[in-house]
Design a protein around this motif. Structure first.
Motif, PDB file in Angstrom:
ATOM      1  N   THR A 180       0.841  -1.196   0.000  1.00 55.74           N
ATOM      2  CA  THR A 180       0.000   0.000   0.000  1.00 55.74           C
ATOM      3  C   THR A 180       0.876   1.247   0.000  1.00 55.74           C
ATOM      4  OG1 THR A 180      -0.042   0.164   2.399  1.00 55.74           O
ATOM      5  CG2 THR A 180      -1.781  -1.155   1.368  1.00 55.74           C
ATOM      6  N   TYR A 181       0.254   2.368  -0.384  1.00 55.33           N
ATOM      7  CA  TYR A 181       0.988   3.628  -0.351  1.00 55.33           C
ATOM      8  C   TYR A 181       1.490   3.920   1.052  1.00 55.33           C
ATOM      9  CZ  TYR A 181       2.350   8.442  -0.566  1.00 55.33           C
ATOM     10  OH  TYR A 181       3.089   9.595  -0.465  1.00 55.33           O
ATOM     11  N   SER A 182       0.688   3.612   2.074  1.00 56.76           N
ATOM     12  CA  SER A 182       1.130   3.963   3.427  1.00 56.76           C
ATOM     13  C   SER A 182       2.334   3.129   3.848  1.00 56.76           C
ATOM     14  CB  SER A 182      -0.010   3.875   4.438  1.00 56.76           C
ATOM     15  OG  SER A 182      -0.441   2.568   4.595  1.00 56.76           O
ATOM     16  N   ARG A 185       5.238   4.685   2.023  1.00 58.04           N
ATOM     17  CA  ARG A 185       5.597   5.977   2.618  1.00 58.04           C
ATOM     18  C   ARG A 185       6.418   5.764   3.894  1.00 58.04           C
ATOM     19  NH1 ARG A 185       0.514   9.108   3.901  1.00 58.04           N
ATOM     20  NH2 ARG A 185       0.418   7.386   5.373  1.00 58.04           N
TER      21      ARG A 185
END
Lengths: 379, 379
Positions: A180-182, A185
């Motif tokens: 996921t993007y999170s 990140r």
């Protein structure tokens, strides 16, 4: 997670894109959550390689993930492949060669295949100024340096990301779907201003971990010898590997050859502090003579009180690459500390060794132009 | 930006991944910031095509971006290419054919090339359950439906994302480098839980806008006939195009053929409300007989007060595809409103027309299996 904070003396920053400050390797093991290379594990490796490679003896490779599992599997008959690579942002310097030399040793001793990724796409994406033409050019140039070290084409498969994307893309998609993007990140420090190519890119670096299964049908683990700054990629990849039915990639992490300035790794962005493989002899000489050492203000003072090899960038060159003989290295250290050998002598020696090495390297590098196509990943 | 809000009657949602509720096209023009297709622009098109295509006459294509610029350039001697595509998440239904039929018309009249992208990667990334094997299979299946409409191989270049990634990747990288995560989040509604492949993917949909220049060296604009839900992709692409030295892609937007239920577009995820090209005659009949119409509770009542064609899903089938003759369409409308024709008769007619069309379509679709390779994008 990346490590980046103020220490008492200098700020340590270790991310896949930046390494600066005095690097505290014990702290990296703790904060990255990797394992130290224990005496017991080194003994097991030695039992397969006959003798322990200099870079293991000297703890230049100092940390790992799942190397023990790879050795377990190997002893039970499951081979492994090697995977490492290079971001072709510019020419190769001596520091880049350190893990490649070790990789060649492991390849020979374990008779296994190496996949070597040249990330021309990544270097294009992360540098505002870079063009694809440039990064693809450096990919070719850097491959010559790899080949010059003595890798053999039958078991060395070089992957150029842009050219070989057709082999990587479907695996990268499988990986990307599970990140996921999170997560990305948190692992890489992405921000709102990060471009979407860069956000996807960790999936591309993961793909070669599983390419052997794709090409041959053999599901075996990949062992990744590389500097520890790349660790965030493998943490993410390891989480995904099992969901996709593959072994988690194992790593063995090395230190950075310090630059010729005070502290930090050799960096292509500070060309005066690195020795590039294409540097001509007089430039090598100039860089070495300008290098940071542990010497004193005057020759007289240094003869009296000695110098400090622990902070000397030149001494590290002997330690990493240019003095195989432990006895001679110890002798040099003593002479330095006692003041019996001054920096000039030590610099003269290293200039000679460096230029001799580079001259040979460049001859082999030139010959590599005739064989480079043989190393291109076979389909 | 995507449009998604509560209206007085039903919630309208129009994003590249979801269309539901009663679609207010006037509002989409306002909120997406596109241009209506004016009488003047239609006249200019007619001057090149001889007569106005049914879908333009009936405002099925109703909105555009830069179509006027494309016509300007065309009149001064700069050609354009067509670009559209399909997300191969499942079989093709009648609604998908609407813009393809129009695209074929434009291709023939302007004698230009079509690039058709089958986004097997996207459909894999956005659907948790999908496998690449499935989406690649549907890409092949969907291509057969496209070819069955009468496209010719010499000027129809089908791109299968996964298979043809080597042609798209470097352009996608160039695009991606100019799109920040925050722009992508604002345009597509990405969230922390979105996977990193999906985040990158808009760059892949942008790439075919510029592929003609890459393949031929001719820098010409792309005109994209597609349903308006894809508009967010082109807004992002248009911002990047000029930075890369290309024309902004132009669009011409169509409405959605309504599903057989009340409101919304035909959706492959609600198979009972869509007619798929592979549906056998008895299934077509059953779906039509179960369809939502503007009819009354009893035949007696309907004969007396008439029905409402404006809310009837069957009437839309005549309007979009199955009654070319305006006079006959008007006649049908009057008979419906007056009660002179009941739903049963109208349904019987459309079942006949649909099955006749589908029978022919399937024959051509079967033949397409022999020629499909000729349509694969040429390098």
């Amino acid at each position: 997670m990346t490590v980046s904070s103020n220490d008492e003396n200098s700020e340590m920053v270790v991310t896949p894109w930046e390494v600066k400050g005095k690097v505290d390797y014990e702290r990296l093991i703790r904060e990255f959550g990797t394992q130290p290379l224990t005496k017991e594990l080194l003994n097991r490796i030695e039992s397969h390689t006959g003798s322990l490679h200099l870079q293991l003896q000297r703890h230049i490779f100092f940390s790992h993930r799942d190397l023990d599992t790879v050795v377990d599997l190997y002893e039970k008959g499951t081979k492994f492949v090697l995977y490492t690579g290079r971001g072709p942002s510019g020419p190769v310097h001596i520091g880049h060669l350190v893990p490649w030399i070790f990789t060649l040793h492991i390849q020979k001793k374990f008779n296994t295949r190496l996949y070597f990724q040249l990330t021309d796409d990544e270097k294009f994406l992360i540098d505002d100024e870079a063009t694809l033409e440039q990064t693809r050019h450096y990919a070719y140039e850097n491959a010559l340096d790899l080949i010059a070290l003595g890798f053999k084409p039958n078991d060395t498969f070089i992957i150029y990301d842009v050219e070989d994307i057709d082999m990587l893309y479907s695996t990268a998609l499988e990986v990307a779907k599970h990140v996921t993007y999170s997560t990305a990140r948190a692992s890489f420090g992405f921000q709102d201003s990060t471009n979407i190519g860069w956000v996807f890119w960790p999936a591309l670096q993961a793909a070669p971990c599983f390419i052997h299964a794709k090409l041959t049908g053999e599901n075996v683990p990949a062992l990744i010898p590389a500097a520890i700054d790349q660790d965030p990629y493998w943490r993410v990849t390891r989480d995904v590997a099992q969901k996709l039915g593959y072994y988690k990639p194992a790593q063995i992490h090395c230190r950075f050859l310090p630059g010729l300035g005070a502290g930090g790794k050799m960096s292509a962005s500070m060309p005066e502090t690195s020795i590039f493989t294409k540097d001509p002899p007089d430039l090598v000489k100039r860089k070495i003579w300008n290098a940071f050492t542990g010497g004193k203000g005057t020759a007289t003072e240094q003869r009296k009180t000695g110098a400090d090899p622990t902070i000397c960038s030149i001494f590290q060159y002997y330690f990493y690459l240019f003095e195989d003989d432990d006895k001679k290295l110890l002798e040099r250290e003593h002479k330095c500390k006692s003041g019996a050998m001054l920096c000039g002598e030590c610099k003269t020696d290293i200039v000679f060794r460096l230029n001799k090495f580079l001259e040979e390297h460049r001859k082999r590098r030139e010959k590599a132009k005739d064989t480079i196509e043989q190393y291109h990943v076979k389909r």
